[in-house]
Design an enzyme around this catalytic site. Structure first.
Site, short mmCIF file in Angstrom:
data_model
loop_
_atom_site.label_atom_id
_atom_site.label_comp_id
_atom_site.label_asym_id
_atom_site.label_seq_id
_atom_site.Cartn_x
_atom_site.Cartn_y
_atom_site.Cartn_z
N SER A 182 42.29 34.13 40.40
CA SER A 182 41.52 34.93 39.46
C SER A 182 41.44 36.40 39.85
O SER A 182 41.11 37.23 39.01
CB SER A 182 40.10 34.37 39.35
OG SER A 182 39.44 34.45 40.59
N SER A 191 42.21 32.02 44.66
CA SER A 191 42.12 33.22 43.83
C SER A 191 42.45 34.54 44.52
O SER A 191 42.58 35.56 43.85
CB SER A 191 40.73 33.32 43.20
OG SER A 191 40.61 32.41 42.16
N LYS A 216 36.83 43.50 43.12
CA LYS A 216 36.88 42.55 42.01
C LYS A 216 35.55 42.65 41.25
O LYS A 216 34.51 42.90 41.87
CB LYS A 216 37.09 41.15 42.59
CG LYS A 216 37.36 40.05 41.57
CD LYS A 216 37.67 38.74 42.31
CE LYS A 216 37.93 37.58 41.36
NZ LYS A 216 38.24 36.32 42.09
#
Lengths: 483, 471
Positions: free
Chosen positions: A150, A174, A75
């Site tokens: 996210s 997330s 990420k």
């Protein structure tokens, strides 16, 4: 056909394929397919190729682990030395850290191959990845839908087989929520089980890095590789060392079903979740119906604490030392103001303002302090709940993937969709989301298994049962490689 | 109307740990800009603080030495404010649960200045203003500090001065800081208000920030006291404000008033877990505390019978005290050990700093040997002084200056012979002495000293001379 770490690892170790070859396959797949789903925001192919050469050496020398030579993604909020790490925010435009996150150091040391950095909500603030400065990633299962967030880019990349696995971060869901929306496995370890060093902070007391994979077995492999106390993270804790042993025996386990996590949930989703629970019952698990009233407070508690911490964590982005700086300004104050006004997106600004407000003198007691007290109450009630059961089974999200653009006009509904995932972060618990079926539109549904704090290995084991016995047909555990 | 001054001090003391409070960078003063830095102390995204245990220990030491209670369960807090020298936009400090509370520092009058609290925190970097732009040096960022907050118990500039000096001395004694105000390792914020004499209600206070010398504290307090008295006598009101002191003009001016006071939005630092200190650790630190300055001063006067003025010359310098005490413990007399130190050695250490550092090449062992020779009358005190002076400069042992055979040479019969020669060679002096001029005997001493190369015990020589002259 999709490929798990376990399967790829066998191929690499038997010499059926080299890491260099495998990496090239992933690279060409990314080049071909990423533009359509926007999972990656930055490719690190040079790094990947160098990693692959190293990995092949390790394999040759017989020093390989299960993840040696396997291409993966991080990420975009996980620091990578010399490589862009932007949190998908304009304010970190061009930012290349000069240090590695501990998780990346650990994976690199085992010969992992980093393909690139993946899309996310700006600073991990969001549930759809639509607040990314690079635009939203698209759900590979239905490109009119969001990936969730996210860690939406990781979920999309793993789902579309543009990475064998990825590391996401989970502050209020997330990892688990996009895993659920994209039909993959997402594991959020206990707070402290994995070092946060190098994870660009959103809500420091809630953030946790974890694996996003195509199987529970893979999640355990990656968790084992990244877990453990870190001298660079004072909140990290020692976890039982050695490999997580996956057995998958659920006989005698007590599964808690908590009414606050199932009330009002879409019947289609409840049905899928209950289907799995029944399978566990058949294998000898018991079901206990429970109520944890404090969970009703979890969402406001979460938004107050996360935003308060974020408002402080994000104060450092002032254009002085790194990242974006406004081009026209007069004087220091103006530079900082313009840099932040231009550099942060709307959602981030909203949360910074909310967090600043709840910490302000005159409001502190009514909001932040009260939220901390209630956080203690949530933790206490969850603890009591775990005296009556070993795990809580719940939907990961009360719905399936939203259509793109939907959450912009329905902010509150989007916030509310975190209701099942947020309590886990508030109490620092381990939880995994595994696919457990599809709705009538063919969109994946996720089942969440929540465990006691530091029961990470048991949570993985409970989920492994579903994988081992094919309880949820969507969990892959030994696919072939896509050639 | 006459006004009473009321003052409390907030003192920042830089701790002498080798590394910074949240990372492994050096705390060394100076250095090329931004070379004592890492991702943690420059606030890079994703970097995390690790609390240096030594900092906690040092702060506990400071707390115990000022009679504080130690909060064995404590935490750190974030103090949020935006300034370029603060790379995270928050300072990690302590707000509602300081490590130490409720202590005091005793003045020589016996008055106690209360210590409200002592907490740990990180220092900020330094801005260097150039024409048209400003540079930032983060070397100092993350250097550990303790903030020592006093009660408003100080009622004169003299008391403030003594309080700061006592604090300085205590911190140096316990080895937690060198407290060099000129290098910024100790700085004070001075809170001042005035109230009508005899009143119990405090007036509105002002705070003078960042004082870096005791003499400026004194001057600033006097100025601010006068200013406040004048305002009140003119029927005005004191405005609560933060002031700066201009060293050139000797005046205070307003930095900001209460209206634009910052809201620091303190909240518990989530990156550092609650600090739990075992009681046994506190006890251990307590048991290792050295004798404190005031205790030492009293012991010197009461037990070692050193005269108070001399005792004061010694106790201010921990290293000097350690030296003298060692010399005494090796068998030297207190009187000679003290006098030779403050006489001979201090002449080699002209500045305060020299005395604090006490970096002479002479050892306590050799000094003790020398003094014992004087104590035993084998050499006279003048030779002892001259020899110690050379030893302090050259670093050689006693044996390099005084040989064993030299000492053996001056036995009693030899001394008597030399005394006789002295009288024979100075008949006038002998006659004068006999006639009542006491000082005349010094000429005879001089002869004896010269003839024995200073090795004779003048006391003994004196007795022999008097016997020979007076019969």
């Amino acid at each position: 056909m999709k490929s798990t770490i376990l399967h790829l690892s066998k191929m690499l170790q038997s010499g059926e394929i080299t890491s260099v070859q495998l990496t090239e396959q992933y690279i060409s797949a990314i080049e071909k397919e990423n533009p359509a789903i926007n999972a990656y925001v930055n490719y690190t192919f040079d790094q990947a190729r160098a990693n692959a050469i190293e990995a092949d050496k390790l394999i040759k020398e017989g020093r390989a682990t299960a993840l040696t030579g396997i291409p993966f993604t991080l990420k975009d909020n996980i620091a990578t030395d010399g490589m862009l790490t932007t949190c998908c925010s304009k304010i970190l435009q061009g930012f290349k850290p000069y240090y590695d996150a501990t998780v990346w150091s650990k994976l690199k040391a085992q010969g992992a191959v980093l393909l690139g950095k993946t899309n996310m909500d700006e600073f991990a603030m969001g549930s759809t990845s639509e607040t990314s400065v690079y635009g939203a990633p698209l759900n590979p299962i239905d490109k009119t839908r969001v990936t969730g967030g996210s860690s939406g880019g990781v979920a999309a990349a793993v789902c579309a087989n543009l990475a064998a696995y990825g590391l996401g971060s989970d502050t209020g869901g997330s990892i688990r929520q996009p895993a659920s929306f994209c039909g993959i496995v997402g594991f959020k370890p206990s707070y402290g089980a994995v070092s946060r060093y190098g994870l660009i902070a959103y809500g420091s007391s809630l953030d946790q890095i974890g694996p996003m994979t195509r199987s529970v077995t893979d999640a355990a492999i990656i968790f084992d590789a990244i877990k453990g106390e870190d001298k660079k993270d004072g909140t990290s804790v020692a976890t039982p060392s050695g490999e997580t042993k996956l057995i998958g025996d659920v006989k005698g386990l007590k599964i808690g079903v908590v009414e606050e996590l199932t009330d009002g949930v879409n019947p289609e989703i409840l049905q899928a979740v209950n289907g799995v629970i029944e399978a566990y019952q058949k294998a000898g698990a018991q079901v206990v119906k429970l109520s944890v009233p404090a969970l009703k407070l979890a969402l406001p508690v979460y938004y107050i604490i996360a935003c308060a911490e974020a408002s402080s964590n994000l104060g450092r982005y002032d254009g002085i030392r790194y990242g974006y700086r406004a081009s026209n300004y007069s004087g220091l104050d103006d530079m900082v103001t313009k840099t932040r006004s231009e550099g942060f997106g709307k959602e981030v600004k909203k949360r910074i303002m909310l967090g600043t407000y709840v910490l302000s003198s005159g409001y502190f007691d009514a909001y932040y302090k009260k939220a901390c007290v209630l956080r203690g109450e949530v933790e206490k009630q969850i603890k009591e709940c775990f005296e009556k059961c070993d795990f809580i089974f719940a939907p990961t999200v009360p719905q399936t993937a939203f259509p793109l653009g939907y959450s912009g006009g329905n902010a509150t509904e989007t916030y509310l969709s975190d209701v099942c995932t947020v309590p886990v972060n508030i109490a620092g618990l381990p939880a995994i989301s595994i696919p457990c079926g599809k709705d009538k539109n063919g969109l994946p549904i996720g089942l969440q298994i929540i465990g006691r704090k530091y029961d990470d290995e048991r949570v993985l084991n409970a989920a492994y049962f579903a994988e081992k016995y094919g309880v949820c047909e969507d969990i892959q555990f030994d696919g072939g490689v896509k050639l | 109307m006459k006004y009473q001054l009321v003052s409390g001090l907030e003192t920042h003391v830089e701790l002498a740990t080798k590394t910074k409070i949240f990372c492994g960078c050096t705390t060394a003063f100076g250095g090329e800009p931004n070379t004592h830095c890492c991702p943690v102390c420059t606030g890079q995204p994703g970097a995390l603080p690790i609390l240096n245990k030594k900092v906690v220990e040092y702060a506990i030491r400071a707390g115990l030495a000022t009679h504080c209670t130690i909060n064995t369960t404590t935490h750190l807090d974030r103090k949020n404010y935006c300034y370029p020298d603060l790379p995270k936009a928050y300072q990690i400090s302590q707000f509602d649960k300081p490590l130490c509370e409720h202590g005091y520092v005793e003045l020589e009058s016996g008055k106690r200045i209360g210590i409200t609290r002592i907490h740990i925190e990180e220092d900020a970097g330094k801005l260097v203003h150039e024409s048209g732009y400003t540079l930032i040096d983060y070397n100092r960022g993350g250097v550990p500090l303790i903030e020592i907050v006093s009660e408003p118990d100080i009622s004169s500039p003299e008391e403030a001065k003594e309080y700061v000096e006592k604090l300085q001395l205590i911190m140096r004694y316990i080895g937690v800081s060198d407290c060099k105000m000129q290098e910024g390792s100790m700085r004070c914020d001075v809170n001042i208000s005035v109230m009508p004499e005899g009143s119990k209600e405090f007036g509105t206070r002002t705070e003078i920030k960042n004082m870096n010398s005791i003499s400026y504290i004194d001057k600033a307090m006097r100025y601010e006291y006068e200013r406040q008295c004048e305002v009140l006598n003119d029927g005005g009101k004191i405005v609560q404000a933060t002031l700066r002191y201009d060293e050139k003009t000797g005046e205070t001016s307003v930095m900001r008033t209460k209206e634009d006071a910052q809201d620091y939005r303190y909240f518990p630092e989530p990156d550092i877990l609650t600090v739990v200190i075992p009681e046994s650790k506190v006890e251990e630190i307590k048991s290792q505390l050295p004798e404190l300055p005031l205790e030492k001063l009293n012991r010197y006067i009461d037990e070692l019978k050193i005269n108070p003025a001399t005792a004061r010359l010694l106790y201010k310098y921990k290293k000097v005290c350690d030296f003298v005490e060692k010399v005494i413990s090796l068998g030297a007399s207190v009187k000679n050990a003290v006098n030779l130190t403050t006489g001979v050695l201090y002449s080699k250490l002209p500045t305060e700093e020299d005395k604090e550092n006490f970096a002479l090449p002479v050892t306590a062992e050799e000094t003790a040997k020398l003094i014992k020779l004087a104590d035993e009358g084998k050499i006279n005190i003048t030779l002892a002084q001259q020899t110690l002076s050379k030893m302090a400069e050259e670093g050689n042992p006693v044996s390099a200056y005084i040989k064993e055979e030299d000492l053996a040479g001056v036995d009693d019969s030899e001394l008597e012979e030399i005394c006789k020669q002295a009288i024979e060679n100075n008949p006038a002096a002998a006659a004068d002495f006999k006639g009542g001029k006491e000082k005349a005997i010094f000429a005879l001493y001089g002869f004896v000293k010269k003839a024995t190369q200073g090795k004779a015990d003048i006391k003994k020589a004196d007795a022999i001379l008097k016997k020979l002259i007076l019969g």
